[in-house]
Write a protein that holds these residues in place. Structure first.
Motif, PDB file in Angstrom:
ATOM      1  N   ASP A  51       0.832  -1.213   0.000  1.00 16.22           N
ATOM      2  CA  ASP A  51       0.000   0.000   0.000  1.00 16.22           C
ATOM      3  C   ASP A  51       0.863   1.258   0.000  1.00 16.22           C
ATOM      4  N   VAL A  52       1.959   1.209   0.760  1.00 14.91           N
ATOM      5  CA  VAL A  52       2.865   2.365   0.832  1.00 14.91           C
ATOM      6  C   VAL A  52       3.465   2.652  -0.544  1.00 14.91           C
ATOM      7  N   ALA A  53       3.962   1.595  -1.197  1.00 15.83           N
ATOM      8  CA  ALA A  53       4.578   1.759  -2.515  1.00 15.83           C
ATOM      9  C   ALA A  53       3.569   2.336  -3.512  1.00 15.83           C
ATOM     10  N   GLU A  54       2.347   1.812  -3.466  1.00 17.49           N
ATOM     11  CA  GLU A  54       1.309   2.279  -4.395  1.00 17.49           C
ATOM     12  C   GLU A  54       1.002   3.762  -4.165  1.00 17.49           C
ATOM     13  N   LEU A  55       0.807   4.152  -2.900  1.00 15.07           N
ATOM     14  CA  LEU A  55       0.484   5.544  -2.595  1.00 15.07           C
ATOM     15  C   LEU A  55       1.651   6.474  -2.941  1.00 15.07           C
ATOM     16  N   ALA A  56       2.871   5.996  -2.733  1.00 12.36           N
ATOM     17  CA  ALA A  56       4.057   6.815  -3.020  1.00 12.36           C
ATOM     18  C   ALA A  56       4.360   6.882  -4.515  1.00 12.36           C
ATOM     19  N   GLY A  57       3.720   6.005  -5.290  1.00 14.57           N
ATOM     20  CA  GLY A  57       3.953   5.990  -6.733  1.00 14.57           C
ATOM     21  C   GLY A  57       5.294   5.382  -7.114  1.00 14.57           C
ATOM     22  N   VAL A  58       5.743   4.403  -6.309  1.00 15.20           N
ATOM     23  CA  VAL A  58       7.008   3.714  -6.613  1.00 15.20           C
ATOM     24  C   VAL A  58       6.757   2.211  -6.645  1.00 15.20           C
ATOM     25  N   SER A  59       7.684   1.486  -7.245  1.00 15.02           N
ATOM     26  CA  SER A  59       7.553   0.030  -7.256  1.00 15.02           C
ATOM     27  C   SER A  59       7.928  -0.515  -5.880  1.00 15.02           C
ATOM     28  N   ILE A  60       7.449  -1.708  -5.581  1.00 15.01           N
ATOM     29  CA  ILE A  60       7.790  -2.332  -4.300  1.00 15.01           C
ATOM     30  C   ILE A  60       9.299  -2.571  -4.225  1.00 15.01           C
TER      31      ILE A  60
END
Length: 199
Positions: free
Chosen positions: A44-53
């Motif tokens: 969820d963090v990666a998605e919200l930050a707009g970065v890949s996991i």
């Protein structure tokens, strides 16, 4: 015995990397605020930050490392606010300085109360660490020096008590979901000034 906190995999130096690092931290803060510690996850963090996991894991090897860095960031903000409050008003009397210090602490807690509550809870689970002890020592030294210069007897003990008293009241208010900064400020001032016998 307190343990050292885990560090991120790498600390960014280039502007773009710093921006990514900060975006990940801010995304983590927002998710902790909205979902809480139990439902917090790195996807969820990666998605919200707009970065890949994969990009997230370049900086933070685990969700605990991410939370630890947020705790670190918030502690640093609080410490800086308190130091600034004392240094910027060097000519003020003790009561005025204490009002500024209390204001800095109350404002820090209530500016993002849900985040403060969640990080407090997470910090209890992760355990007391060396950095927390160092920050406590730093704050005690700052307040104790202030008391010595103002002629307060038993300055070290008084500093420990005032910090414990303020922290306890401010954290309890945060846990209770209080949002009235002025009311909390006045109550903490009343308790601290009463303890120090400042009229």
């Amino acid at each position: 015995m307190p343990e050292p906190l885990p560090d991120p995999h790498k600390r960014p130096r280039q502007a773009r990397s710093v921006a990514t690092f900060e975006a990940i931290l801010e995304a983590a803060a927002r998710i902790l605020e909205s979902l809480g510690f139990a439902r917090f996850n790195t996807n969820d963090v990666a998605e919200l930050a707009g970065v890949s996991i994969g990009s997230l894991y370049q900086y933070f090897p685990s969700k605990n490392a991410l939370i630890v860095e947020l705790i670190r960031r918030e502690r640093t903000k609080l410490s800086n606010r308190i130091v600034e409050a004392i240094q910027q008003h060097d000519a003020s009397d003790l009561k005025e300085k204490l009002k500024l210090v209390i204001h800095a602490a109350v404002q820090h807690q209530l500016s993002r109360p849900q985040l403060a509550r969640t990080l407090e809870f997470a910090s209890e689970l992760i355990g007391r660490d060396i950095e927390e002890s160092e920050l406590q020592d730093e704050l005690e030294t700052i307040v104790s020096d202030l008391f010595v210069r103002s002629g307060i007897s038993h300055a070290q003990t008084a500093a420990q008590d005032v910090i414990a008293l303020s922290k306890g009241m401010i954290n309890a208010a945060g846990i209770a979901g209080e949002s009235d900064l002025n009311d909390l400020q006045q109550r903490v001032e009343k308790a601290v000034f009463g303890y120090l016998d400042l009229t």
